[in-house]
Scaffold this motif. Structure first.
Motif, mmCIF file in Angstrom:
data_model
loop_
_atom_site.group_PDB
_atom_site.id
_atom_site.type_symbol
_atom_site.label_atom_id
_atom_site.label_comp_id
_atom_site.label_asym_id
_atom_site.label_seq_id
_atom_site.Cartn_x
_atom_site.Cartn_y
_atom_site.Cartn_z
ATOM 1 N N ALA A 9 -2.123 5.376 -2.586
ATOM 2 C CA ALA A 9 -0.676 5.146 -2.573
ATOM 3 C C ALA A 9 0.081 6.450 -2.783
ATOM 4 C CB ALA A 9 -0.295 4.140 -3.652
ATOM 5 N N ARG A 10 -0.354 7.238 -3.794
ATOM 6 C CA ARG A 10 0.413 8.433 -4.153
ATOM 7 C C ARG A 10 0.184 9.609 -3.212
ATOM 8 N NH1 ARG A 10 -0.835 5.157 -9.061
ATOM 9 N NH2 ARG A 10 1.251 4.650 -9.804
ATOM 10 N N VAL A 11 -1.047 9.750 -2.704
ATOM 11 C CA VAL A 11 -1.377 10.929 -1.896
ATOM 12 C C VAL A 11 -1.272 10.635 -0.401
ATOM 13 C CG1 VAL A 11 -3.179 12.612 -1.336
ATOM 14 C CG2 VAL A 11 -2.836 11.891 -3.712
ATOM 15 N N ALA A 12 -1.927 9.574 0.069
ATOM 16 C CA ALA A 12 -1.939 9.299 1.504
ATOM 17 C C ALA A 12 -0.612 8.734 2.001
ATOM 18 C CB ALA A 12 -3.073 8.330 1.838
ATOM 19 N N LEU A 13 0.020 7.880 1.175
ATOM 20 C CA LEU A 13 1.288 7.281 1.585
ATOM 21 C C LEU A 13 2.496 7.969 0.962
ATOM 22 C CD1 LEU A 13 0.442 3.457 1.438
ATOM 23 C CD2 LEU A 13 0.232 5.032 3.375
ATOM 24 N N GLY A 14 2.304 8.610 -0.189
ATOM 25 C CA GLY A 14 3.420 9.235 -0.883
ATOM 26 C C GLY A 14 4.414 8.239 -1.435
ATOM 27 N N THR A 15 3.961 6.998 -1.680
ATOM 28 C CA THR A 15 4.872 5.953 -2.131
ATOM 29 C C THR A 15 4.768 5.719 -3.630
ATOM 30 O OG1 THR A 15 5.560 3.651 -1.805
ATOM 31 C CG2 THR A 15 3.198 4.085 -1.693
ATOM 32 N N SER A 16 5.874 5.339 -4.227
ATOM 33 C CA SER A 16 5.871 4.906 -5.623
ATOM 34 C C SER A 16 5.655 3.407 -5.733
ATOM 35 C CB SER A 16 7.213 5.259 -6.283
ATOM 36 O OG SER A 16 8.266 4.450 -5.756
ATOM 37 N N ARG A 17 5.681 2.705 -4.592
ATOM 38 C CA ARG A 17 5.637 1.240 -4.600
ATOM 39 C C ARG A 17 4.200 0.755 -4.644
ATOM 40 N NH1 ARG A 17 10.488 2.420 -5.977
ATOM 41 N NH2 ARG A 17 12.103 0.963 -5.330
ATOM 42 N N ILE A 18 3.648 0.729 -5.862
ATOM 43 C CA ILE A 18 2.327 0.150 -6.086
ATOM 44 C C ILE A 18 2.338 -0.568 -7.420
ATOM 45 C CG2 ILE A 18 1.491 2.374 -6.990
ATOM 46 C CD1 ILE A 18 -1.364 1.452 -6.147
ATOM 47 N N GLU A 69 4.414 16.900 -5.375
ATOM 48 C CA GLU A 69 4.301 15.998 -4.227
ATOM 49 C C GLU A 69 3.999 14.561 -4.642
ATOM 50 O OE1 GLU A 69 1.354 17.622 -1.688
ATOM 51 O OE2 GLU A 69 2.536 19.384 -1.130
ATOM 52 N N LEU A 70 3.607 14.354 -5.903
ATOM 53 C CA LEU A 70 3.335 12.996 -6.371
ATOM 54 C C LEU A 70 4.663 12.260 -6.564
ATOM 55 C CD1 LEU A 70 0.549 13.625 -9.041
ATOM 56 C CD2 LEU A 70 0.274 12.955 -6.645
ATOM 57 N N PRO A 71 4.743 10.993 -6.181
ATOM 58 C CA PRO A 71 5.993 10.240 -6.356
ATOM 59 C C PRO A 71 6.268 9.944 -7.821
ATOM 60 C CG PRO A 71 4.250 8.789 -5.605
ATOM 61 C CD PRO A 71 3.686 10.186 -5.555
ATOM 62 N N ASP A 72 7.465 9.478 -8.093
ATOM 63 C CA ASP A 72 7.868 9.062 -9.433
ATOM 64 C C ASP A 72 7.271 7.684 -9.730
ATOM 65 O OD1 ASP A 72 9.091 9.033 -11.884
ATOM 66 O OD2 ASP A 72 11.146 8.953 -11.118
ATOM 67 N N ALA A 93 -6.858 7.031 5.400
ATOM 68 C CA ALA A 93 -6.404 8.351 4.952
ATOM 69 C C ALA A 93 -6.711 9.407 6.002
ATOM 70 C CB ALA A 93 -7.060 8.702 3.625
ATOM 71 N N ARG A 94 -7.893 9.315 6.614
ATOM 72 C CA ARG A 94 -8.256 10.282 7.665
ATOM 73 C C ARG A 94 -7.304 10.172 8.847
ATOM 74 N NH1 ARG A 94 -11.235 9.984 12.187
ATOM 75 N NH2 ARG A 94 -11.995 7.857 11.731
ATOM 76 N N ARG A 95 -6.984 8.967 9.237
ATOM 77 C CA ARG A 95 -6.070 8.781 10.361
ATOM 78 C C ARG A 95 -4.661 9.288 10.051
ATOM 79 N NH1 ARG A 95 -10.082 5.188 11.170
ATOM 80 N NH2 ARG A 95 -10.398 4.308 13.263
ATOM 81 N N LEU A 96 -4.297 9.239 8.779
ATOM 82 C CA LEU A 96 -2.970 9.714 8.384
ATOM 83 C C LEU A 96 -2.943 11.217 8.114
ATOM 84 C CD1 LEU A 96 -1.946 6.824 5.939
ATOM 85 C CD2 LEU A 96 -1.097 7.204 8.262
ATOM 86 N N GLY A 97 -4.105 11.859 8.178
ATOM 87 C CA GLY A 97 -4.168 13.281 7.877
ATOM 88 C C GLY A 97 -3.866 13.592 6.428
ATOM 89 N N ALA A 98 -4.266 12.685 5.523
ATOM 90 C CA ALA A 98 -3.946 12.839 4.106
ATOM 91 C C ALA A 98 -4.710 13.989 3.479
ATOM 92 C CB ALA A 98 -4.272 11.543 3.362
#
Length: 759
Positions: free
Chosen positions: A118-127, A373-376, A483-488
């Motif tokens: 969630a935090r690295v591959a998507l960069g989202t705080s919504r988890i 780069e980590l979300p809040d 994650a690989r497909r997203l280039g994380a």
């Protein structure tokens, strides 16, 4: 024929009973000697192997088709679709439009990787995850009081020497039967005290001189505990020397309970004064434990109630002393570990705060990313579900069945339907998976390696006993491929041992420190209670608490009646469990023996109330409020108070209890109010009574699998949840709704107050 065998642990509750799984053509389980279960298993454990060969297993990914059906597809196509959905959503709406909803049954490795994803591959705080519905109030209270949230800060076997055990809001006879062996000492001494508005199977263990059943009105557990604490001070039973040496806030709590004299407490709760006094005197006599469960925590004042229980234990000097203590009974299989390593909205691995700069620096260093780069911190589960179809456009659900387990499920269903893309990882087509655009089949417990953390804070090994069905994959592999497909950035191992080693490094220095552990060490059979740096810590409070000054915090709390939120309901509904069912029933409703024993929800109602409403035993009744209606057969019993009714929460369709519960939450923990819902109950005349709808069968796709026979592999999106299939279902006309044709739900996500979003 090859034979494989593995020593592992039960896939169900947090007691994590030890078992041996043997695969020789078919798969069998046998209880294994272990401190928590001593070779015993409950009905769920004994039948757990049946699910491994179930014909209802998902064996290939499913993708929503233009005609509205779900049908099998390749892994490449499914994962490409998932990655595209996440990528497009982020590009159009920002990172927080992607969200993750996890589960307390995932292994530590998968829970950790899900939070990292969630935090690295998507960069989202919504988890967030379904443990928010289970352990959040107990966790908040324990962290505040002790500086650490470990369900039982002592081995469960310590309970066997107790002369008194006060058990509040937990029906362990139904939820974890092997646990009962640890209550025998207290029962023999006449000291098992069970607090429950129902005469549950656990409450019945107090009969014949084995203890006392305190039967307060629903929602009055907090006044009850305040009154017990008042008696402790008033009768000189408080341990002032302990309080001065090991706590802060002793006198503040004494002042705060001064208004809860015994007669007022009895009037508020319905528990007689004599029983109140006898309870405190027994607890003060030594070798006593106070244990809490969801019954006192799943309330809007759940954190305050758990705090009041802790205060009572501290006032009596029970915590951290040999032969006594306080603990809370974790529910889900990995409810403890699941909340320690990153699934919660505000946490990083090791039970670290995501807003702590040093925690962000440390974890980002392990992940190889920039801390900035980590979300809040995100928002808790109920608030997250309210954003579906609004700010949140794409959702991945792993290990949860929210359209059965969440409060106000009809609103949740509307939110899921309003999403652009819903992705579900599961091993069966759960009610939530039925609504998905993409369903990813995953492995079950005996088909994977990993670790779990039991209710004692003991880290244990889950071992692979047999291969999973061809086509199913581990969530670790799924997350790595996306994650690989997203280039994380970072690395994404699919090896559970390697993921655990990374988890250990990320947790180092945190409250839940696993840094001294590895799969190899756990395989030696070492007792491993966290924090584990170089040795085990089975009783972390023996010398000091986890706050910097080593002292526990006594926190004054007050009981203020909640503002009425429901209108027109004269009875209070409380929800709970059956012995033969588990959580949302995704697994247990597919086991013939278990479902045969409890095939339907039954409404427990007192004879006097039933007579007044014209309800007879076995009659079909409607239970309703402003959010919805549930239909169930009536069980007329004196085991329930006259002002209270009970429903189990394992069922779907017309029997789904969470059609009625409200999405209001504790302001500190964000725990929903599951145990105190106002309802109306009416008899349904036989002449006009349709059968209870367990499901509305939706269009399906059926395939033949060698050696198995017909297997359900797909279902069309429908307006009602479907029951476990009993075989191949005949396709019907497919729904015209497709992902691209969805319109936003007319329900606007509810606004969140500052208190509701505090995690």
């Amino acid at each position: 024929m090859s034979v494989s065998s593995a020593d592992t642990h039960c896939p169900y509750c947090a007691l994590q009973c030890a078992m041996t799984v043997t695969h020789e053509g078919s798969t069998t389980v046998a209880g294994r000697d272990f401190p928590t279960n001593r070779g015993g298993l409950c009905a769920k454990g004994w039948t757990s192997a049946e699910l491994l060969a179930s014909p209802h297993r998902l064996r290939m990914p499913l993708l929503r088709q233009p005609d509205g059906t779900l049908a099998e597809t390749t892994w490449a196509e499914a994962l490409d679709a998932v990655a595209a959905a996440f990528r497009d959503t982020k590009a159009t709406h920002g990172p927080d439009a992607n969200a993750i909803f996890g589960g307390g049954g995932l292994t530590n490795e998968k829970a950790y990787q899900l939070g990292k994803f969630a935090r690295v591959a998507l960069g989202t705080s919504r988890i967030d995850y379904n443990g928010r519905f289970c352990m959040s109030s107990a966790a908040a209270a324990s962290n505040r009081a002790f500086g650490m949230d470990r369900g039982l800060p002592f081995p469960v076997t310590d309970l066997e020497d107790a002369s008194t055990i006060l058990l509040l809001g937990s029906n362990v006879a139904a939820t974890m039967p092997p646990f009962l062996a640890h209550l025998t000492g207290a029962r023999a001494a006449g000291g098992l005290i069970v607090v429950d508005p129902r005469r549950s199977a656990t409450a019945r263990l107090t009969e014949d001189g084995a203890g006392t059943h305190l039967q307060p009105a629903p929602g009055t557990d907090l006044p009850l505990l305040l009154g017990l604490t008042h008696i402790a001070f008033a009768e000189g039973l408080a341990d002032r020397a302990y309080g001065e040496e090991r706590t802060t806030g002793f006198d503040a709590v004494r002042r705060s309970v001064s208004a809860w004299w015994p007669e007022r407490t009895a009037s508020t709760t319905g528990v007689p004064v004599a029983e109140l006094r006898a309870t405190v005197r027994r607890l003060a006599a030594g070798r006593a434990y106070i244990l809490t469960g969801r019954g006192v925590e799943q309330h809007v004042d759940g954190t305050a109630t758990a705090t009041a229980a802790i205060n009572l234990a501290l006032v009596l000097g029970l915590v951290g002393r040999e032969g006594s203590g306080y603990g809370t009974l974790t529910g889900q299989g990995n409810g403890q570990g699941g909340r320690e390593h990153g699934q919660k909205a505000d946490q990083l691995p090791g039970y670290r705060s995501i807003r702590d700069p040093e925690a962000r620096r440390h974890v980002a260093g392990v992940w190889g990313v920039d801390p900035d780069e980590l979300p809040d911190a995100g928002i808790p589960a109920t608030a997250l579900l309210a954003e579906l179809g609004g700010p949140v456009k794409t959702l991945l659900v792993a290990g949860s069945n929210v359209v059965v387990s969440a409060p106000d499920v009809e609103a949740v269903r509307a939110g899921l339907d309003a999403l652009d893309t819903l992705i579900v990882c599961d091993f069966f087509l759960s009610e939530t998976a039925e609504l998905a655009d993409i369903v990813l089949p995953v492995l079950q417990w005996a088909e994977e390696e990993g670790t779990m953390t039991s209710l004692e804070g003991r880290v244990i090994r889950r071992r692979r006993a047999l291969p999973g069905p061809e086509g199913a994959r581990s969530e670790l592999w799924i997350l790595a491929e996306i994650a690989r497909r997203l280039g994380a950035a970072s690395t994404w191992s699919v090896n559970p041992s390697e993921v655990f080693d990374e988890l250990a490094r990320a947790s180092e220095g945190g409250v839940a420190d696993y840094s001294g552990l590895s799969h190899a060490l756990l395989d030696t059979g070492v007792e491993a209670y966290w924090p584990y740096r170089s040795s085990s810590t089975p009783r972390p409070f023996a010398e000091r608490f986890a706050h910097s000054d080593g002292r526990a915090r006594l926190v004054p709390v007050d009981a203020t009646p909640p503002a009425p939120t429901d209108r027109g309901g004269e009875l209070t509904l409380t929800t709970g469990r059956y012995l033969q069912q588990y959580q949302s029933g995704t697994q247990t409703r597919r086991v013939a023996e278990l479902n045969g024993a409890r095939p339907e929800a039954r409404l427990e109602i007192h004879p006097a109330t039933a007579s007044r409403l014209g309800i007879r035993e076995g009659a079909l009744v409607a239970v309703s409020n402003e959010r919805g209606e549930v239909r169930a057969r009536a069980t007329v019993t004196t085991d329930i108070r006259h002002d209270t009714v009970f429903l189990p929460f394992h069922y779907t369709g017309d029997e789904c209890a969470n059609r009625l519960t409200e999405a209001i939450v504790d302001p500190t923990s964000a725990m929903p109010e599951f145990k105190r819902t106002r309802v109306r109950v009416q008899a349904i005349p036989d002449a006009t009574t349709p059968p209870i709808s367990h499901a509305t069968a939706s269009p399906v796709v059926v395939a033949e699998h060698p050696g198995v026979g017909p297997v359900l592999v797909g279902v069309a999106r429908g307006s009602a949840p479907s029951a476990p299939p009993s075989g191949a279902l005949s396709p019907r006309t497919a729904s015209s709704r497709t992902p691209s044709s969805r319109t936003a739900s007319s329900r606007t996500p509810s606004s969140r107050t500052e208190e509701e979003t505090r995690v």
